[in-house]
Design an enzyme around this catalytic site. Structure first.
Site, PDB file in Angstrom:
ATOM      1  N   TRP A 177     -14.236  66.617  71.286  1.00  0.00           N
ATOM      2  CA  TRP A 177     -12.830  66.330  71.561  1.00  0.00           C
ATOM      3  C   TRP A 177     -12.068  67.605  71.929  1.00  0.00           C
ATOM      4  O   TRP A 177     -10.956  67.546  72.443  1.00  0.00           O
ATOM      5  CB  TRP A 177     -12.163  65.644  70.366  1.00  0.00           C
ATOM      6  CG  TRP A 177     -11.925  66.528  69.172  1.00  0.00           C
ATOM      7  CD1 TRP A 177     -12.867  67.050  68.341  1.00  0.00           C
ATOM      8  CD2 TRP A 177     -10.665  66.963  68.650  1.00  0.00           C
ATOM      9  NE1 TRP A 177     -12.278  67.793  67.337  1.00  0.00           N
ATOM     10  CE2 TRP A 177     -10.928  67.754  67.501  1.00  0.00           C
ATOM     11  CE3 TRP A 177      -9.338  66.753  69.043  1.00  0.00           C
ATOM     12  CZ2 TRP A 177      -9.903  68.347  66.744  1.00  0.00           C
ATOM     13  CZ3 TRP A 177      -8.331  67.344  68.275  1.00  0.00           C
ATOM     14  CH2 TRP A 177      -8.621  68.123  67.153  1.00  0.00           C
ATOM     15  N   ASP A 178     -12.685  68.763  71.695  1.00  0.00           N
ATOM     16  CA  ASP A 178     -12.066  70.048  72.014  1.00  0.00           C
ATOM     17  C   ASP A 178     -11.620  70.107  73.476  1.00  0.00           C
ATOM     18  O   ASP A 178     -10.604  70.728  73.804  1.00  0.00           O
ATOM     19  CB  ASP A 178     -13.050  71.195  71.776  1.00  0.00           C
ATOM     20  CG  ASP A 178     -13.676  71.175  70.390  1.00  0.00           C
ATOM     21  OD1 ASP A 178     -13.604  70.132  69.721  1.00  0.00           O
ATOM     22  OD2 ASP A 178     -14.254  72.187  69.996  1.00  0.00           O
ATOM     23  N   GLU A 203     -11.691  69.027  58.435  1.00  0.00           N
ATOM     24  CA  GLU A 203     -13.002  68.535  58.014  1.00  0.00           C
ATOM     25  C   GLU A 203     -13.345  68.950  56.580  1.00  0.00           C
ATOM     26  O   GLU A 203     -14.444  68.650  56.102  1.00  0.00           O
ATOM     27  CB  GLU A 203     -14.067  69.018  58.996  1.00  0.00           C
ATOM     28  CG  GLU A 203     -13.908  68.398  60.376  1.00  0.00           C
ATOM     29  CD  GLU A 203     -14.824  68.993  61.423  1.00  0.00           C
ATOM     30  OE1 GLU A 203     -15.133  68.288  62.403  1.00  0.00           O
ATOM     31  OE2 GLU A 203     -15.221  70.165  61.272  1.00  0.00           O
ATOM     32  N   LYS A 205      -8.959  73.297  56.693  1.00  0.00           N
ATOM     33  CA  LYS A 205      -9.770  74.056  57.650  1.00  0.00           C
ATOM     34  C   LYS A 205      -8.968  74.448  58.886  1.00  0.00           C
ATOM     35  O   LYS A 205      -9.076  75.563  59.383  1.00  0.00           O
ATOM     36  CB  LYS A 205     -10.991  73.228  58.054  1.00  0.00           C
ATOM     37  CG  LYS A 205     -11.944  73.925  59.001  1.00  0.00           C
ATOM     38  CD  LYS A 205     -13.091  72.993  59.366  1.00  0.00           C
ATOM     39  CE  LYS A 205     -14.068  73.673  60.326  1.00  0.00           C
ATOM     40  NZ  LYS A 205     -15.140  72.744  60.769  1.00  0.00           N
ATOM     41  N   GLN A 206      -8.174  73.521  59.391  1.00  0.00           N
ATOM     42  CA  GLN A 206      -7.419  73.753  60.613  1.00  0.00           C
ATOM     43  C   GLN A 206      -6.231  72.801  60.641  1.00  0.00           C
ATOM     44  O   GLN A 206      -6.101  71.942  59.768  1.00  0.00           O
ATOM     45  CB  GLN A 206      -8.292  73.531  61.843  1.00  0.00           C
ATOM     46  CG  GLN A 206      -8.724  72.082  62.041  1.00  0.00           C
ATOM     47  CD  GLN A 206      -9.770  71.913  63.115  1.00  0.00           C
ATOM     48  OE1 GLN A 206     -10.943  72.118  62.889  1.00  0.00           O
ATOM     49  NE2 GLN A 206      -9.337  71.511  64.304  1.00  0.00           N
TER      50      GLN A 206
END
Length: 775
Positions: free
Chosen positions: A358-359, A489, A602-603
């Site tokens: 999906w990046d 995640e 994580k992000q």
């Protein structure tokens, strides 16, 4: 964090050989041309730690999934872009002594990547045990003019001796991936010949049956004088061919080898034509010669930089970082082949299998939209359109019906091939990124026809999936979404992830808008889509409206922030500053159980949604959420710093915005996460570009116009970036006092600058001071 790369605005320079960093350097000095690529390996025989890597775009192998406990719905395989035959080898033996840079004493060692001109070189002196000293200087490039050609210029100068020397020029197809699940070799030999003047090797992948033909031509000079090569030894072994030359090296005379390789595959040509095409590529190389090919390479890269450079004055580290990111993005994807997409590591390593994530839609599309012709970004979207049927099949495997489409988390051909359950089954927000990419493309280009031709069918499939993925909760009297994983995640199998819910709601709303537009403007296309997708308008739209109006979003009334998911407040909320330094990164020091129970992120997760939809929220709302979540974010994803940089810029936190940008731009060069040895973070590089253009430049699309609200990082004297927008090439130059926007097009353009409409006449510029006063 490493800090061994010399700062330079246009070059990546490593001075001094550091064997402990060799794999990192192999990643950093990688080359590519959109069709094939390779790590920055030594041409010489090298006995040190190394990942020899050559990769062909779109050539993959379905490696059988390896898991301890099989679950229904698991993909049968994990697709991997294969480590392909190596054409770069130039092996040297002097008086029987192997030139092995790892074992010899190296003097004045230097590796250099020339980003401005698109080639990689190294130069060093080596001392053998018997005291012989030799100087090596090599230059390597993968042509972006003829993208089936690679070339090396390799010069040898004996400094204190003369001696008989053996030069071996191989093509080695006996290659395997380090990450092979079952230690398999994925290539079979089809045909080879080392007896010809242009030796070749044809190999084929197992199962997928891609063929690759490698053919080589070479020539020799001594101090610039061409040498006749009438004698050579031909070597043929399993999946291996080579020519061996025996020459005399004379003291202080430079012997130069030019090695050219044709790299052609069955993706682009019939099997029966591979040898012929390879011969044509080598004929092209012979007719041009290395110097002309290098000049063509420089000119082609100059054109790329003319349309997409970012220049920074006053901060060499920042300048080097962004140009490196742009360089690698342009090496990885050219947009010429709609069958290709972009893997997280590009052509630089094996991690993540080289597949599409999906990046691409979330982090890479904006770069290609703004720096290339519209067809480049359009091909990224068409790639997904052509995989729509596979996305429907992926959803069917999980029990969805009626044309619901679940795009894969990881894919090469549209089929899901990721085998971690919390990703494959739960990280479904990827569907929303694909829908958002359609919206972004149309908003940027104005190409609304894309909806009728391609986009609406994809949107309908995705919306059908979201409508089936929610369920009605009698307890909440709302629609909920259970058992998902958001962008963070470090949380798996959660209920009501805010970001995933937001993407689902927005996608259904946008799909209804798109349907209305196509119905009213191109009714015949709407009827075609209705028939093809079996769309029952009244039933499906009323269902989507009901869900969108009654979707549950977790919210903390006390803090007035959106909750990442149900139960997030049950966690022990502590800032990252509480984690002992010796326990970071936590993904390398903590158990997975401990990570999942922690509050650490994580992000960007909630913040990813606020980034996408910032125009729907007040600045104060964004700030409250940013101030709540960022302190708990460990930024252990390469995709984290860029989003936080952009949001910090929007909120006026210029210091943090710059810090996040610098860590993102130098993520690989300085090995921030201690993983650059596995390959570069190519998809993060698109986010780094966004950090400058959307962050410091404040670029958005508003009212169908480009909008800029720039600020100047304190350390910089000026910065500039170039944007292609609807046929206009704009050069935006920002310094401490002024914003200058140049319109290098034959038509005027209206833009918003500091929220005021400005007209830039054709081939003209405007200048506005940083206090918003026209000059």
């Amino acid at each position: 964090m490493k800090n061994y790369i010399t700062h330079h605005p246009w070059k990546i320079i490593e001075e001094g050989y550091r064997p402990e960093y060799n794999r990192i350097s192999e990643s950093i000095f990688s080359l590519g041309n959109g069709k094939f690529g390779q790590r920055g390996n030594f041409e010489e025989y090298f006995s040190g730690d190394s990942l020899q890597g050559n990769y062909l775009g779109g050539v993959y192998y379905p490696d059988k999934t390896r898991v301890g406990w099989w679950k229904n719905g698991y993909p049968e395989y994990f697709a991997k872009v294969l480590n392909a035959p190596d054409w770069t080898g130039i092996r040297i033996k002097i008086d029987g002594q192997e030139l092995d840079p790892h074992k010899l004493k190296l003097i004045d060692f230097r590796r250099e990547l020339d980003m401005q001109n698109g080639h990689f070189s190294k130069i060093y002196k080596a001392e053998f045990p018997d005291g012989k000293q030799i100087k090596i200087h090599s230059t390597r490039m993968l042509s972006i003019v003829n993208d089936e050609l690679g070339a090396i210029k390799y010069s040898i100068t004996p400094l204190n001796f003369s001696a008989p020397t053996e030069i071996l020029l191989p093509i080695n197809g006996d290659i395997k991936n380090e990450d092979a699940n079952y230690d398999e070799h994925f290539w079979d030999e089809i045909e080879k010949s080392a007896s010809a003047r242009a030796p070749y090797l044809i190999t084929e992948t197992r199962k997928t049956h891609f063929r690759a033909c490698y053919a080589m031509h070479y020539s020799l000079e001594v101090d610039g004088t061409p040498q006749s090569l009438t004698q050579f030894d031909s070597i043929e072994e399993t999946k291996y061919i080579a020519h061996r030359l025996n020459v005399k090296l004379d003291e202080k005379k430079t012997t130069t080898i030019y090695k050219y390789a044709a790299v052609v595959t069955s993706r682009d040509h019939k099997n029966s034509d591979l040898k012929t095409v390879a011969s044509e590529v080598l004929a092209y190389a012979k007719s041009k010669g290395f110097c002309t090919i290098l000049d063509e390479q420089k000119a082609a890269w100059k054109e790329k930089w003319n349309h997409g450079d970012i220049a920074i004055e006053g901060d060499t580290a920042a300048q080097q970082g962004i140009r490196y990111n742009i360089f690698q993005l342009n090496q990885t994807y050219t947009g010429q082949d709609e069958r290709l997409n972009i893997g997280p590591k590009g052509f630089t390593g094996e991690k993540y299998g080289g597949s599409t994530y999906w990046d691409t839609e979330a982090y890479l599309l904006p770069f290609y939209l703004s720096t290339s012709e519209p067809d480049v970004a359009r091909n990224l979207l068409i790639y997904r359109f052509k995989h729509l049927q596979k996305a429907i099949e992926n959803a069917e495997k999980l029990g969805f019906t009626n044309g619901a489409a679940l795009y894969p988390m990881v894919t090469m051909n549209g089929e899901e091939c990721h085998n971690e359950w919390e990703i494959t089954f739960e990280e479904i927000h990827r569907n929303g990124a694909i829908a958002y990419a359609i919206f972004s493309y149309i908003r940027y280009t104005g190409d609304k026809r894309y909806l009728a031709d391609y986009g609406l069918e994809v949107l309908i499939g995705i919306s059908r999936f979201w409508a089936q993925r929610v369920n009605y909760s009698e307890d909440k009297q709302k629609y909920v979404m259970l058992g998902v994983t958001g962008p963070n995640e470090y949380e798996n199998n959660v209920n009501n992830n805010w970001y995933t819910l937001k993407m689902a709601q927005w996608t259904m709303q946008y799909t209804m808008e798109a349907i209305n537009y196509v119905k009213q403007t191109i009714p015949e296309e709407w009827q075609r889509i209705v028939t093809k997708s079996n769309f029952v308008e009244s039933d499906e739209i009323s269902n989507w409206k009901r869900i969108c109006e009654n979707l549950y979003f977790p919210y903390d009334q006390k803090r007035e922030v959106f909750l990442q998911q149900d139960g997030f407040l049950d966690k022990e909320l502590k800032p990252v500053s509480n984690i002992p330094a010796e326990e970071t990164p936590i993904n390398k020091h903590w158990s997975w159980d401990r990570i999942l129970r922690s509050c650490y992120i994580k992000q960007a997760d909630v913040l990813q949604g606020l980034y996408f939809f910032e125009d729907q929220y007040e600045k104060e709302t964004i700030k409250r959420n940013y101030d709540f979540y960022e302190p708990m974010t460990v930024h252990e994803s390469s995709l984290s710093a860029c989003i936080h940089s952009i949001m910090a810029a929007k909120l006026g936190d210029e210091k943090r915005s710059y810090e996040f940008y610098l860590s993102a731009s130098r993520l690989d060069l300085d090995d921030y996460n201690s993983d650059s040895d596995e390959g570069l973070h190519v998809t993060s590089m698109g986010g780094t570009w966004m950090s400058i253009v959307q962050g410091f430049g404040g670029m958005r699309i508003k009212n169908n116009m480009l909008s800029f609200n720039p600020f100047m990082p304190e350390k910089w004297k000026s910065f500039s970036f170039k944007i292609n927008f609807r046929g206009h090439l704009l050069n935006i130059v920002i310094d401490k006092d002024n914003v200058n926007i140049h319109n290098d097009a034959d038509e005027p353009l209206k833009v918003l600058l500091f929220d005021k409409t400005q007209t830039i006449e054709a081939n003209d510029k405007i200048t506005v001071d940083m206090n918003c006063q026209n000059k």
